[in-house]
Scaffold this motif. Structure first.
Motif, PDB file in Angstrom:
ATOM      1  N   VAL A 163       0.879  -1.283   0.025  1.00  0.00           N
ATOM      2  CA  VAL A 163       0.037   0.006   0.040  1.00  0.00           C
ATOM      3  C   VAL A 163       0.735   1.221  -0.122  1.00  0.00           C
ATOM      4  O   VAL A 163       2.106   1.128   0.379  1.00  0.00           O
ATOM      5  CB  VAL A 163      -1.002   0.281   1.243  1.00  0.00           C
ATOM      6  CG1 VAL A 163      -2.043  -1.100   1.027  1.00  0.00           C
ATOM      7  CG2 VAL A 163      -0.241  -0.140   2.393  1.00  0.00           C
ATOM      8  N   LEU A 164       0.252   2.344  -0.424  1.00  0.00           N
ATOM      9  CA  LEU A 164       1.147   3.639  -0.491  1.00  0.00           C
ATOM     10  C   LEU A 164      -0.005   4.763  -0.072  1.00  0.00           C
ATOM     11  O   LEU A 164      -1.294   4.675  -0.615  1.00  0.00           O
ATOM     12  CB  LEU A 164       1.711   3.998  -1.969  1.00  0.00           C
ATOM     13  CG  LEU A 164       2.597   5.067  -2.131  1.00  0.00           C
ATOM     14  CD1 LEU A 164       3.734   4.752  -1.440  1.00  0.00           C
ATOM     15  CD2 LEU A 164       2.875   5.190  -3.636  1.00  0.00           C
ATOM     16  N   GLY A 165       0.550   5.764   0.689  1.00  0.00           N
ATOM     17  CA  GLY A 165      -0.240   6.725   1.168  1.00  0.00           C
ATOM     18  C   GLY A 165      -0.982   7.413   0.123  1.00  0.00           C
ATOM     19  O   GLY A 165      -0.414   7.846  -1.278  1.00  0.00           O
ATOM     20  N   VAL A 166      -2.300   7.846   0.483  1.00  0.00           N
ATOM     21  CA  VAL A 166      -3.112   8.875  -0.795  1.00  0.00           C
ATOM     22  C   VAL A 166      -2.330   9.996  -0.782  1.00  0.00           C
ATOM     23  O   VAL A 166      -2.307  10.315  -2.198  1.00  0.00           O
ATOM     24  CB  VAL A 166      -4.372   9.200   0.138  1.00  0.00           C
ATOM     25  CG1 VAL A 166      -5.019  10.090  -0.934  1.00  0.00           C
ATOM     26  CG2 VAL A 166      -5.064   7.699   0.181  1.00  0.00           C
ATOM     27  N   ASN A 167      -1.719  10.747  -0.140  1.00  0.00           N
ATOM     28  CA  ASN A 167      -0.776  12.122  -0.348  1.00  0.00           C
ATOM     29  C   ASN A 167       0.216  11.769  -1.501  1.00  0.00           C
ATOM     30  O   ASN A 167       0.401  12.550  -2.141  1.00  0.00           O
ATOM     31  CB  ASN A 167      -0.324  12.737   0.917  1.00  0.00           C
ATOM     32  CG  ASN A 167      -1.757  13.121   1.580  1.00  0.00           C
ATOM     33  OD1 ASN A 167      -2.803  13.491   0.908  1.00  0.00           O
ATOM     34  ND2 ASN A 167      -1.416  13.435   2.894  1.00  0.00           N
TER      35      ASN A 167
END
Length: 223
Positions: A163-167
Motif C-alpha cells: 500500500v502507499l499513502g494517498v498523499n
C-alpha cells in the motif's frame, strides 16, 4: 493606410485574440514525450523489489491485471533487468504469470533513462524513472514509438510495500499529465489475495477459463 483601416484590423485582432491565445500546437502522438532526466539519480538504490500500486496503458480502457510486482537487478554495468509477476483479474484460478524485460542505459550520465529494442517490434522502448525516494515510492514512464503509428505509453506508480499513502499517490499522479497521460485511465492495482489459487471450481468454469498464457503481458503494446 487610413485610420479607419487600421482600426478595423485592431478590432478584428481583439475579437480573435482569445481564440488565438487558447490555440495550442497539436502534439505528435507518434513520438515519445520529452522527459528531463532526474538529477543525481542513484540506480543502485532503485534496485530490488517493488509493488505496482497504480497502472496506466494508453491501449487499455480498463485494467486487466492484479498483483503486479517487479524486481529490478543489474546484470552488467549498463544493463537493467526487471523480472515481474502478475495475474489477470478475470482468471478464476488466479494463476501467477512471470515476465521479464532488459534495458540498456544509452548514456551513463543519465542513468534514469533506459532503452529496449524488442525483437517483435520495429522501434525503441524507452523507460524513464520520473521520480523516486528509493525507500518507499517510485514513478516510471514507459514509451514505445514506431513511425506512422501511435506511440504506446504506460506508467507505474510503485511502492516498497503493498500500500502507499494517498498523499504520495496524488503527488505522483500530478506529474503524469504533462506526459500526455490521462489520469482517468490510471487504475488501482489490487495486491490482495495474490497467492491464492482456487482449485475446487466447477468443471464448466475451468473449461471456459481464458487462456492466460497466450494473452498480452503488461509490458507489451498493441500496434
Amino acid at each position: 493606410m487610413e485610420k479607419s483601416g487600421v482600426f478595423k484590423i485592431v478590432l478584428i485582432f481583439a475579437v480573435l485574440h482569445p481564440a488565438l491565445a487558447s490555440f495550442k500546437r497539436l502534439e505528435d502522438k507518434t513520438k515519445c514525450p520529452v522527459v528531463k532526466p532526474i538529477r543525481n539519480f542513484d540506480l543502485q538504490q532503485m534496485l530490488g523489489e517493488w509493488y505496482v500500486i497504480e497502472y496506466y496503458a494508453s491501449s487499455e480502457e480498463a485494467i486487466s491485471y492484479k498483483c503486479m510486482r517487479a524486481d529490478f537487478t543489474m546484470s552488467a554495468l549498463e544493463s537493467v533487468n526487471m523480472n515481474f509477476t502478475y495475474s489477470f483479474t478475470d482468471d478464476p484460478i488466479n494463476e501467477q504469470l512471470i515476465g521479464n524485460i532488459t534495458w540498456t542505459i544509452p548514456n551513463p550520465v543519465e542513468p534514469a533513462h533506459w532503452t529496449h529494442s524488442e525483437d517483435t517490434y520495429e522501434g525503441v522502448y524507452n523507460t524513464y524513472i520520473l521520480d523516486s525516494d528509493y525507500l518507499s515510492w517510485a514513478l516510471l514512464l514507459h514509451c514505445a514509438e514506431k513511425s506512422k503509428v501511435p506511440r504506446y505509453l504506460s506508467s507505474f506508480i510503485m511502492s516498497r510495500e503493498p500500500v502507499l499513502g494517498v498523499n504520495v499517490i496524488s503527488y505522483l499522479r500530478d506529474k503524469l499529465p504533462r506526459y500526455d497521460i490521462d489520469l482517468t485511465y490510471m487504475f488501482d492495482m489490487s495486491q490482495d489475495d495474490c497467492n491464492s489459487t482456487i482449485s475446487d471450481l466447477p468443471p464448466g468454469v475451468l473449461l471456459n477459463r481464458p487462456l492466460v498464457g497466450s494473452r498480452r503481458h503488461p509490458m507489451k503494446h498493441r500496434h
